[in-house]
Design an enzyme around this catalytic site. Structure first.
Site, PDB file in Angstrom:
ATOM      1  N   ALA A 131       0.824  -1.210   0.000  1.00 25.35           N
ATOM      2  CA  ALA A 131       0.000   0.000   0.000  1.00 25.35           C
ATOM      3  C   ALA A 131       0.856   1.258   0.000  1.00 25.35           C
ATOM      4  O   ALA A 131       0.616   2.189  -0.781  1.00 25.35           O
ATOM      5  CB  ALA A 131      -0.925  -0.010   1.212  1.00 25.35           C
ATOM      6  N   GLU A 163     -10.928 -13.588  -3.529  1.00 24.04           N
ATOM      7  CA  GLU A 163     -11.034 -13.102  -4.905  1.00 24.04           C
ATOM      8  C   GLU A 163      -9.909 -12.123  -5.256  1.00 24.04           C
ATOM      9  O   GLU A 163     -10.021 -11.352  -6.209  1.00 24.04           O
ATOM     10  CB  GLU A 163     -12.403 -12.471  -5.149  1.00 24.04           C
ATOM     11  CG  GLU A 163     -13.534 -13.487  -5.297  1.00 24.04           C
ATOM     12  CD  GLU A 163     -13.528 -14.231  -6.627  1.00 24.04           C
ATOM     13  OE1 GLU A 163     -12.739 -13.857  -7.510  1.00 24.04           O
ATOM     14  OE2 GLU A 163     -14.321 -15.178  -6.789  1.00 24.04           O
ATOM     15  N   ILE A 223      -5.122  -5.764  -3.377  1.00 27.57           N
ATOM     16  CA  ILE A 223      -4.329  -4.781  -4.122  1.00 27.57           C
ATOM     17  C   ILE A 223      -5.248  -3.895  -4.954  1.00 27.57           C
ATOM     18  O   ILE A 223      -4.998  -2.690  -5.107  1.00 27.57           O
ATOM     19  CB  ILE A 223      -3.267  -5.492  -4.987  1.00 27.57           C
ATOM     20  CG1 ILE A 223      -2.179  -6.086  -4.075  1.00 27.57           C
ATOM     21  CG2 ILE A 223      -2.642  -4.535  -5.996  1.00 27.57           C
ATOM     22  CD1 ILE A 223      -1.101  -6.864  -4.813  1.00 27.57           C
ATOM     23  N   LYS A 250      -1.974 -15.106 -14.563  1.00 28.68           N
ATOM     24  CA  LYS A 250      -3.136 -15.661 -13.874  1.00 28.68           C
ATOM     25  C   LYS A 250      -4.373 -15.421 -14.732  1.00 28.68           C
ATOM     26  O   LYS A 250      -4.645 -14.288 -15.128  1.00 28.68           O
ATOM     27  CB  LYS A 250      -3.312 -14.999 -12.500  1.00 28.68           C
ATOM     28  CG  LYS A 250      -4.590 -15.396 -11.775  1.00 28.68           C
ATOM     29  CD  LYS A 250      -4.749 -14.615 -10.474  1.00 28.68           C
ATOM     30  CE  LYS A 250      -6.112 -14.877  -9.852  1.00 28.68           C
ATOM     31  NZ  LYS A 250      -6.330 -14.070  -8.636  1.00 28.68           N
TER      32      LYS A 250
END
Length: 499
Positions: A21, A341, A345, A83
Site C-alpha cells: 500500500a 477473490e 491490491i 493468472k
C-alpha cells in the site's frame, strides 16, 4: 469530529508505512505530482508487512499503465507468472470444482446474457459445460498462455508482494520520494481542528506534513488510534479471522490459476510464482485452532518448505470513513476482506486513484472528502457481497462451519442478486462495481444455483441455429487454445526472473 474545509495548500505528504500500500501510493503520487510535492515515506525494517497477497486481478494493468511501467520488467522483478482466474475446489461440494475466470463467456444478446442461450442449449442437449465458451477458462485448463492481438486475453499476475514493494520503492525514489527508516513513536495533532501535524519517530526525528497517508496495516495507527475512526466488523457474514502462510519450492510447471481449496473450516490457497509457490490457509478460529489448521496446511502442500508457517490475525470489515481531516487510510488500515477473490491490491489501487482524482493541492474540501468516503464504502460493500456469496450459496453441509454459512442471513443487496438469478437467470451490474455480470454468473452457477427459467429470446432459435451459434463459439476457442504455447514456456521466454 466534524469535517471542516481546510484551505491550507498541500505541499508535504507523509506516508506512514511501506509494504504494497505505501509504495503503490508513493509511486502514483510521485509520478504525477512529484515535482510539486515533498513526499516522505516512513517505515521500519523491524516491522514486517503482511506481504502474503500474491494474486492480483486484471485491474492492476490499469495502474501499471498509469505509471507507464514496463510489464516485462515488473514481472521479472517480482518473479511473476500469469493468472487467468481462480480454481474453486470443494466449494460447491466436496470433490466438485469450478473456475471463476477473467474472461467473457460466450456472446450476449442485447436482451439477454449468454447464460440464457446456454441454458436453452443444455435443455436441448446441444451445449457443453458453461466454461467451454470462455477462452481464458479453457486456456487455464490447458495450462497455456500468450498475449493475443487487441488484448484478446484477460489476465492478471501471481507475484511476490515484497519484491513488488521493492520495485515500486526504486521507481518512487527516482521521482523524489524520500524513505525514512524508523518507528513512529507518537502522532501530533492540532488541538483546534484535530488534523495531524507531524509524526514523531523513536529516534526523536519529527516529520511535519500537510497530508498523511495511513499504510500502517491492521494497526491503523493514524486513522484508528489517532483519528478515532470506528471499524465496522463484518465477521457475522465472513467467519474467517485467521491465516497461516508458508512458501514452498516449485515441483511442477506453474498453473495460470490461483487454486482455492475449501476445507471443513475455511480454505487453502496455492499461488505459483516462477520458482516457488505461495501457500496458506484462511480459517475461522471459532471452528478450528491454529495447530490443527497448521497441520492440515503442511500436510496438503508440495515441495520443500522454505519459510516458517506464520499466523496472521485479521478482522473482516471496513473503517466507517477512510478520509478524515488530513488523513487518508489505504490498504489494511482502511479495511480488510479475505483474499478469496484477490481484491486487496485492487482496493489499494482504487483508493489511490480516487485520491489522485480529488487531490487537495490547494486545500482539503469537505465535499471531496465526503465523496471519497462514499465511493470507497460503496465499492467495498459490493466486493463484500461477492465474497459472502461463496459461503452462503453452497451444497456443503458436512461441518458446523458450512452449515452456519448456509444458514446465515446475508445483506439484502446480496439476497436480491441471488433471488434474481435463481428465479430469472438475470444479473444486473451495479454502476462502477468491480465484478462484471460474467463473474456473478460463473460463481453462482459454480456454487450450485441453476436458474428456474431463461429469457424467451433464447426460445426463438431453432435447434440447428442454436447448435451453430454455440458450436461456433466453442470451436473458435478450441482452435485458439490449441495454438497457444504452454504457460511455463511463455513466461520463461517473456519475463524470466534473474537467477
Amino acid at each position: 469530529m466534524e469535517q471542516q474545509d481546510n484551505r491550507q495548500p498541500i505541499r508535504r505528504v507523509i506516508i506512514a508505512g511501506g509494504g504494497t500500500a505505501g509504495w503503490m501510493a508513493a509511486a502514483a503520487i510521485s509520478k504525477v505530482l512529484g515535482k510539486r510535492l515533498d513526499i516522505k515515506l516512513v517505515e521500519s525494517d523491524e516491522i514486517g508487512t503482511v506481504g502474503v497477497g500474491e494474486a492480483t486481478i486484471p485491474t492492476l494493468m490499469n495502474f501499471h499503465s498509469l505509471l507507464e511501467l514496463n510489464e516485462q520488467e515488473v514481472m521479472a522483478a517480482t518473479k511473476a507468472t500469469f493468472k487467468l482466474g481462480i480454481s474453486f475446489e470443494n466449494w460447491r461440494n466436496v470433490n466438485e470444482d469450478y473456475i471463476h475466470s477473467f474472461g467473457l463467456t460466450g456472446t450476449d444478446h442485447w436482451t439477454a446474457g449468454f447464460q440464457h442461450f446456454w441454458m436453452k442449449g443444455r435443455e436441448r442437449g446441444l451445449a457443453g459445460d458453461y466454461g467451454d465458451y470462455c477462452l481464458e477458462l479453457r486456456a487455464a485448463q490447458a495450462r497455456r498462455f500468450a498475449h493475443l492481438p487487441r488484448n484478446g486475453m484477460n489476465y492478471a499476475y501471481h507475484l511476490d508482494a515484497s519484491a513488488y514493494a521493492r520495485f515500486l520503492r526504486k521507481f518512487s525514489e527516482r521521482f523524489g520520494v524520500q524513505r525514512i527508516e524508523g518507528k513512529i513513536a507518537a502522532v501530533e495533532t492540532n488541538p483546534t481542528n484535530g488534523h495531524i501535524t507531524a509524526l514523531m519517530l523513536d529516534s526523536g526525528e519529527r516529520l511535519p506534513g500537510d497530508l498523511f497517508i495511513d499504510c500502517t496495516g491492521f494497526r491503523g495507527l493514524l486513522i484508528g488510534q489517532t483519528m478515532k475512526v470506528e471499524y465496522d466488523d463484518w465477521s457475522h457474514w465472513l467467519f474467517n479471522d485467521s491465516a497461516i502462510a508458508v512458501q514452498t519450492g516449485s515441483v511442477e510447471d506453474a498453473l495460470p490459476l490461483t487454486r482455492a481449496i475449501a476445507h471443513e473450516w475455511g480454505w487453502q490457497w496455492r499461488i505459483p510464482l516462477q520458482s516457488r509457490v505461495g501457500n496458506g490457509v484462511v480459517f475461522s478460529s471459532r471452528y478450528v485452532d491454529d495447530d490443527a489448521a497448521r497441520t492440515r496446511l503442511l500436510g496438503n502442500i508440495e515441495g520443500e518448505v522454505l519459510t516458517d508457517p506464520r499466523v496472521i490475525r485479521f478482522r473482516p470489515g471496513q473503517r466507517r470513513k477512510t478520509w478524515v481531516g488530513n488523513c487518508v487510510a489505504l490498504g489494511l488500515s482502511s479495511g480488510f476482506l479475505e483474499p478469496i477473490e484477490s481484491t486487496s491490491i485492487h482496493l489499494i489501487q482504487r483508493g489511490i486513484v480516487r485520491l489522485m482524482q480529488m487531490f487537495p493541492s490547494e486545500g482539503i474540501s469537505a465535499a471531496d472528502v465526503e465523496e471519497y468516503n462514499h465511493q470507497g464504502a460503496v465499492e467495498i460493500e459490493h466486493i463484500r457481497d461477492f465474497i459472502i456469496l461463496h459461503y452462503k450459496v453452497t451444497n456443503r453441509r458436512d461441518s458446523p462451519y458450512w452449515r452456519a454459512a448456509a444458514e446465515m442471513d446475508v445483506p439484502r443487496s446480496l439476497q436480491h442478486r441471488i433471488d434474481l438469478f435463481r428465479e430469472t437467470g438475470r444479473v444486473f451490474r451495479v454502476p462502477n462495481e468491480l465484478f462484471a455480470e460474467n463473474s456473478w454468473v460463473q460463481v453462482m452457477l459454480g456454487q450450485g444455483i441453476y436458474p428456474e427459467r431463461h429469457h424467451q429470446t433464447a426460445d426463438l432459435m431453432g435447434d440447428a441455429e442454436l447448435a451453430h451459434f454455440l458450436d461456433g463459439i466453442r470451436n473458435g476457442i478450441e482452435r485458439t487454445v490449441a495454438q497457444l504455447p504452454s504457460h511455463q514456456a511463455y513466461f520463461q521466454q517473456y519475463c524470466a526472473a534473474p537467477a
